[in-house]
Structure formats: structure tokens, C-alpha cells
Design an enzyme around this catalytic site. Structure first.
Site, PDB file in Angstrom:
ATOM      1  N   CYS A 319      29.397 -54.540 -22.939  1.00 22.01           N
ATOM      2  CA  CYS A 319      30.516 -54.735 -23.725  1.00 22.01           C
ATOM      3  C   CYS A 319      31.913 -54.703 -22.841  1.00 22.01           C
ATOM      4  O   CYS A 319      32.096 -53.850 -22.011  1.00 22.01           O
ATOM      5  CB  CYS A 319      30.475 -53.371 -24.477  1.00 22.01           C
ATOM      6  N   ARG A 382      20.671 -51.851 -23.039  1.00 26.50           N
ATOM      7  CA  ARG A 382      20.097 -52.235 -21.718  1.00 26.50           C
ATOM      8  C   ARG A 382      18.671 -51.460 -21.576  1.00 26.50           C
ATOM      9  O   ARG A 382      17.803 -52.153 -20.853  1.00 26.50           O
ATOM     10  CB  ARG A 382      21.154 -51.574 -20.894  1.00 26.50           C
ATOM     11  N   ARG A 418      30.032 -59.195 -36.788  1.00 26.11           N
ATOM     12  CA  ARG A 418      29.999 -57.750 -36.191  1.00 26.11           C
ATOM     13  C   ARG A 418      31.315 -57.361 -35.702  1.00 26.11           C
ATOM     14  O   ARG A 418      31.654 -56.211 -35.697  1.00 26.11           O
ATOM     15  CB  ARG A 418      29.146 -57.640 -35.046  1.00 26.11           C
TER      16      ARG A 418
HETATM   17  P1  RVP Z   1      23.933 -50.216 -24.079  1.00 26.49           P
HETATM   18  O1  RVP Z   1      22.775 -49.466 -24.565  1.00 26.49           O
HETATM   19  O2  RVP Z   1      24.841 -49.509 -23.050  1.00 26.49           O
HETATM   20  O3  RVP Z   1      23.391 -51.427 -23.527  1.00 26.49           O
HETATM   21  O4  RVP Z   1      24.433 -50.370 -25.312  1.00 26.49           O
HETATM   22  C1  RVP Z   1      24.155 -51.034 -26.355  1.00 26.49           C
HETATM   23  C2  RVP Z   1      25.228 -51.001 -27.385  1.00 26.49           C
HETATM   24  O5  RVP Z   1      26.407 -51.948 -27.051  1.00 26.49           O
HETATM   25  C3  RVP Z   1      24.586 -51.596 -28.960  1.00 26.49           C
HETATM   26  O6  RVP Z   1      23.866 -50.706 -29.644  1.00 26.49           O
HETATM   27  C4  RVP Z   1      26.139 -51.750 -29.516  1.00 26.49           C
HETATM   28  O7  RVP Z   1      26.592 -50.601 -30.282  1.00 26.49           O
HETATM   29  C5  RVP Z   1      27.003 -52.392 -28.434  1.00 26.49           C
HETATM   30  N1  RVP Z   1      27.192 -53.889 -28.028  1.00 26.49           N
HETATM   31  C6  RVP Z   1      26.392 -54.831 -28.597  1.00 26.49           C
HETATM   32  N2  RVP Z   1      26.668 -56.085 -28.200  1.00 26.49           N
HETATM   33  C7  RVP Z   1      27.809 -55.720 -27.776  1.00 26.49           C
HETATM   34  C8  RVP Z   1      28.935 -56.599 -27.302  1.00 26.49           C
HETATM   35  O8  RVP Z   1      28.641 -57.727 -26.947  1.00 26.49           O
HETATM   36  N3  RVP Z   1      30.177 -56.007 -26.887  1.00 26.49           N
HETATM   37  N4  RVP Z   1      28.086 -54.359 -27.758  1.00 26.49           N
END
Ligand code: RVP
Length: 500
Positions: A319, A382, A418
Site C-alpha cells: 500500500c 502478504r 475500492r
Molecule cells: P498486508 O497484510 O500488509 O499485505 O496488507 C493487506 C491489506 O492491504 C489488505 O487487506 C487491504 O486492506 C490493503 N490493501 C490491499 N490493496 C492495497 C493497495 O493496493 N493499496 N491495500
């Protein structure tokens, strides 16, 4: 004048848990990780719980039907991504709901008019020793026979011999029916010394097969997350645009719980969707909302009718929302504030609305910390993207295996619903990246290891349930120098991959 929050916004890595007294009962085997998924009234149990506090992220690169089945087997839940057509998302949900552990849809099928030559080619392709003979050669056709290697001798038959002339005919096969349980199927296999048991419906059509060789695997799934009809549970992400069409299709497919998927959920759009659900389905449909990072956001969604609330903006590994727009909050700080708001709301109304910590979980101990800070469960992207079961490609980069992992806010995902805020314009900038994560093997092995760390930590702190941990945990902030002290330091590591 703008409001300034004096408190620094912090992440999980800045905190540690302080161990507490552990009794002799306090051992990992006695820890329960059961946790509520949806809201409930004081004195009642949540109508839907998870057996482990883990859900997989609503993302193309994380949660499809394969992921959902594997995670439900371990007691967690996937939210199948909504950034796809209604039809294909509903199909994924339906595949999870129709999957029965140990009941395999036959992928080696032939028609009675097929030849020995065709059979041999099919067996070479599928590598299976048992072939179902169905009237039309399909996996769901009327079952008319079975072929195993005992039914033919290549040296004694010509290749154009018809299947119907050497198969074991239906009249001689023992079958189960749609009500046969896995235990019963295994007993029949055992009693009659069978290699497989075909399961058929009332019209003799093939539904699935149960194989003797799967017996040991089938016995293992004791922690699985199942509904009242013993089907795996599954969630699905929806958006604030096509919900009136998407929700009925997902419900028809058998979805257990929905979640409005948005990068920023403190909006009237979410309220409209929640009201729509309550008006049309009352409390029978369970729906989470989010994401928010403060008490005002929580209260808004709880009062609008959310069954759970998701916490986290900008902390996801892929993100870049904080970089792009400058909005967000450190995950730990957001969680601590929202957990307090959840408890206040509970004291005032008698309604407990579970909260989910979404994004930014990097180490296994972050799971325990998030729970201690008040999360009822976590959503991880992730983490799950690294496993065999995630929908993305495994690639070899400079000798290391990696899996692809991209954000829903990346151009690749094209999930503008989204992120957009209404109106017809599509967003023109990205909030997520396209990336690789190190391949880590199977979900079962990794989840098993992560949760054994969580259980063990809970025992160090003296707690056997998540709610005890939430109520009593002692958490301390750590300085950057004490973080250095926390890993191996002032020694030369023997495997010399890293010199500290
Ligand atoms: P992580 O577990 O740190 O990989 O984070 C997953 C979360 O990041 C998702 O559940 C969602 O809330 C958020 N997300 C998904 N896509 C994106 C983006 O493109 N910014 N962010």
C-alpha cells in the site's frame, strides 16, 4: 483550526508484550484461539466465530476459492476478492461451498463408447489409476462403470476395444449417496477393501469420489471452519457500487459473510450499503465494513449496522496510500484507539462489534500483539500471498522462488471501486504496487508454525484465551536501541549470511 493529535502514530514493531505468571495449566495445547467474527449481544455467543484469528485479504493476489478451502481447513476464513465479475466471484463461492473434504470431483472420466487407446491416453494425462465411466464421459454424468488396472490387459486386448466391454459395470460397484459422510465412506472402503467409493445422486449421476489413499489426510482436518451443513465457510468482498446485484448472487452461491471492501470506510456510501442489507435481509446477512482508523469511524460504522469493523489505512505491505495521499495512521495506534471505542460501545449498548486488524502484520509476534491490543481477528495479505495456495504465479528470481503479490490499488488490479469516492470518474493514480514476496511453501505448515508461536507467547503471558489476553495483556513501548538489543547482536553469526 485543524485538530492536532499529540500522540505519535505507532506500528506493531514499536511494542513488546511483558510476560506474566503462567500456571502449570498454561501450556500451548490448552490455548483456544476461537474468536468472534460478527457482533453479538451481552451474555450471548457470537453467531459466527473463527477457530483461529486469521482471515485472508480481499485481494486478487490472495483470496480465491483454493485459498478459501485451505484456510477453512485450518479454522480461518477467506474473503474472496470482489474485483472480478459478479458471476466469477459467485462461482468461486459456490466452489468452496460445494467442496467436501475427502470428496473429490472426478477428473478422470470416459464414456462407455470410448476405446482402450483413449483410456490409456487419459490415464497418462491424469496419472490416476481409477477412471469413472459415465454415459457422456463427464464428471457429473450418469455412472455406468468403473475401470481400474485390474479390468484390462494391454497385451491381450486390441487398442480399439470399447470401454463398455471391459469396465466393471455399475451393477457390480458399491456406491455411496449424497448423504454419506466421510466417516461412513471410509468405513465402506475399509469393509469392502475398495480403492475408491463413487458417490452418486438419486438419478445415478456421479457427484464425487472418495479415495482410500486420502484416508490419512481426511482424518487430519479436525479444526476446520464449517457451517451447519458441514460445508466450508467462506466470505466475500463487495463494493459500494454494484452491491444490489452482487449481494443476491453471492447469497445464492452460499456465501456466509460479506465485507464492504474499501480503502477508506468512514463514508455515507458504506452506511447506504449497510442500510440496504438490513432493509432487505434483516440480521440474517452478516456484513463487515471498513476500513477506519479512529473512534469516530468505528462508531459511525457500528451505528450504521456493521457486523464487524476493519481497522487499518495505509499499513499494507503493497500500500502506498500514505505516500500518495498523506492519509492513514500507524496500525498499532489505530487499533488501540478503535479497541477502546469498541469496548465503550459495548458498555453503552450491550452490543459487541468485533474488530479486525487489517494490514501491516509482518512478524508472527505481530499477530499476538494485535490481539493483545484488542483485535478480535486479523486480515492478512502478504502473509498468505507467499503460499502455494495463493492464486499467483511462482517465479524463480536469481535462484530464489518468489510469488507475485499486487495491491488492489495498483493498475494491475484495476479495482477502482475500492478507492473512488463516487461520481463517474475513474481514479487516475495508484495507491498500491505490484511486487514479489518470498515463496514460503504450504499454508498448512506456515499457519501451524505461526499459531504455535502465538499460543506459546500467550502462555508466556499467562493467558489461555484471546479475550483473557485482550483484557489483561501488559504491553510496553520500546526504544529503537532496545529493538536492536532484541535481535542477535554483537556476535558474528556462524551461517555468515548476516553480520551484525
Ligand atoms: P498486508 O497484510 O500488509 O499485505 O496488507 C493487506 C491489506 O492491504 C489488505 O487487506 C487491504 O486492506 C490493503 N490493501 C490491499 N490493496 C492495497 C493497495 O493496493 N493499496 N491495500
Amino acid at each position: 483550526m485543524a485538530v492536532y493529535l499529540n500522540e505519535v502514530s505507532r506500528t506493531f514493531g514499536e511494542y513488546l508484550l511483558i510476560p506474566g505468571y503462567s500456571s502449570v495449566e498454561c501450556i500451548p495445547a490448552n490455548v483456544s484461539l476461537q474468536t468472534p467474527l460478527v457482533k453479538f449481544k451481552k451474555g450471548n455467543k457470537s453467531p459466527m466465530s473463527l477457530k483461529i484469528p486469521m482471515t485472508s485479504a480481499i485481494m486478487q493476489s490472495v483470496s480465491d476459492d483454493t485459498m478459501a478451502i485451505s484456510l477453512a481447513k485450518e479454522g480461518g476464513l477467506s474473503f474472496i476478492y470482489g474485483s472480478q465479475s459478479i458471476e466469477s466471484q459467485a462461482q468461486m463461492v459456490a466452489r468452496v461451498k460445494s467442496y467436501r473434504a475427502g470428496f473429490v470431483v472426478s477428473d478422470s472420466n470416459i464414456s462407455p463408447e470410448g476405446t482402450l487407446d483413449e483410456l490409456l491416453m487419459l490415464k497418462k494425462k491424469t496419472n490416476h489409476s481409477t477412471v469413472a465411466v459415465t454415459i457422456d464421459g463427464s464428471s457429473r454424468g450418469k455412472l455406468v462403470g468403473i475401470i481400474t488396472s485390474r479390468d484390462y490387459r494391454v497385451s491381450r486386448m486390441t487398442l480399439d476395444t470399447k470401454v463398455k466391454d471391459f469396465m466393471t459395470p455399475f451393477e457390480e460397484i458399491i456406491c455411496g449417496n449424497k448423504d454419506t459422510t466421510l466417516k461412513e465412506a471410509n468405513n465402506i472402503i475399509w469393509e469392502h477393501k475398495l480403492n475408491c467409493l463413487p458417490i452418486i445422486d438419486d438419478e445415478q449421476r456421479l457427484i464425487s469420489m472418495v479415495f482410500r489413499k486420502d484416508y490419512n489426510t481426511n482424518k487430519k482436518n479436525e479444526n476446520e471452519l464449517i457451517d451447519e451443513s458441514k460445508r466450508y465457510m467462506v466470505g466475500a468482498g463487495i463494493n459500494t457500487r454494484d452491491y444490489a446485484e452482487r449481494i443476491p448472487a453471492l447469497l445464492q452461491a452460499g456465501v456466509d459473510v460479506l465485507c464492504i471492501d474499501s480503502s477508506e470506510g468512514f463514508t455515507e456510501w458504506q452506511k447506504i450499503v449497510l442500510e440496504y442489507v438490513r432493509k432487505n435481509y434483516g440480521d440474517t446477512v452478516k456484513i463487515g465494513a471498513g476500513n477506519i482508523v479512529d473512534k469516530e469511524g468505528f462508531r459511525f460504522l457500528a451505528e450504521s449496522g456493521a457486523d464487524f469493523v476493519k481497522v487499518g489505512i495505509g499499513g499494507g505491505a503493497i500500500c502506498i496510500t500514505r505516500e500518495q495521499k498523506g492519509i492513514g495512521r500507524g496500525q498499532a495506534t489505530a487499533l488501540i484507539e478503535v479497541a477502546k471505542a469498541r469496548d465503550e460501545y459495548f458498555n453503552e449498548t450491550g452490543i459487541y462489534v468485533p474488530i479486525c486488524s487489517d494490514g501491516g502484520t509482518v512478524h508472527d509476534y505481530h499477530i499476538t500483539l494485535a490481539l493483545a491490543m484488542g483485535a478480535d481477528f486479523l486480515m492478512l495479505g502478504r502473509y498468505f500471498a507467499r503460499f502455494d495456495e495463493s492464486p499467483t504465479k511462482k517465479v524463480n528470481i536469481n535462484g530464489n522462488y518468489m510469488k507475485e503479490y499486487w495491491g488492489e490499488g495498483s493498475t494491475r488490479a484495476k479495482n477502482w471501486q475500492r478507492y473512488d469516492l463516487g461520481g463517474d470518474e475513474k481514479l487516475s493514480f495508484e495507491e498500491g504496487v505490484d511486487s514479489f514476496v518470498p515463496y514460503a511453501g504450504s499454508l498448512e505448515d506456515n499457519v501451524g508454525l505461526s499459531l504455535s508461536i502465538v499460543r506459546s507467547t500467550m502462555c508466556n503471558c499467562g493467558y489461555l484465551t484471546i479475550s483473557e489476553l485482550q483484557k489483561n495483556a501488559k504491553i510496553t513501548l520500546v526504544s529503537s536501541t532496545s529493538i536492536v538489543e532484541g535481535s542477535a547482536h554483537d556476535v558474528l553469526l556462524k551461517d555468515s549470511r548476516q553480520i551484525l
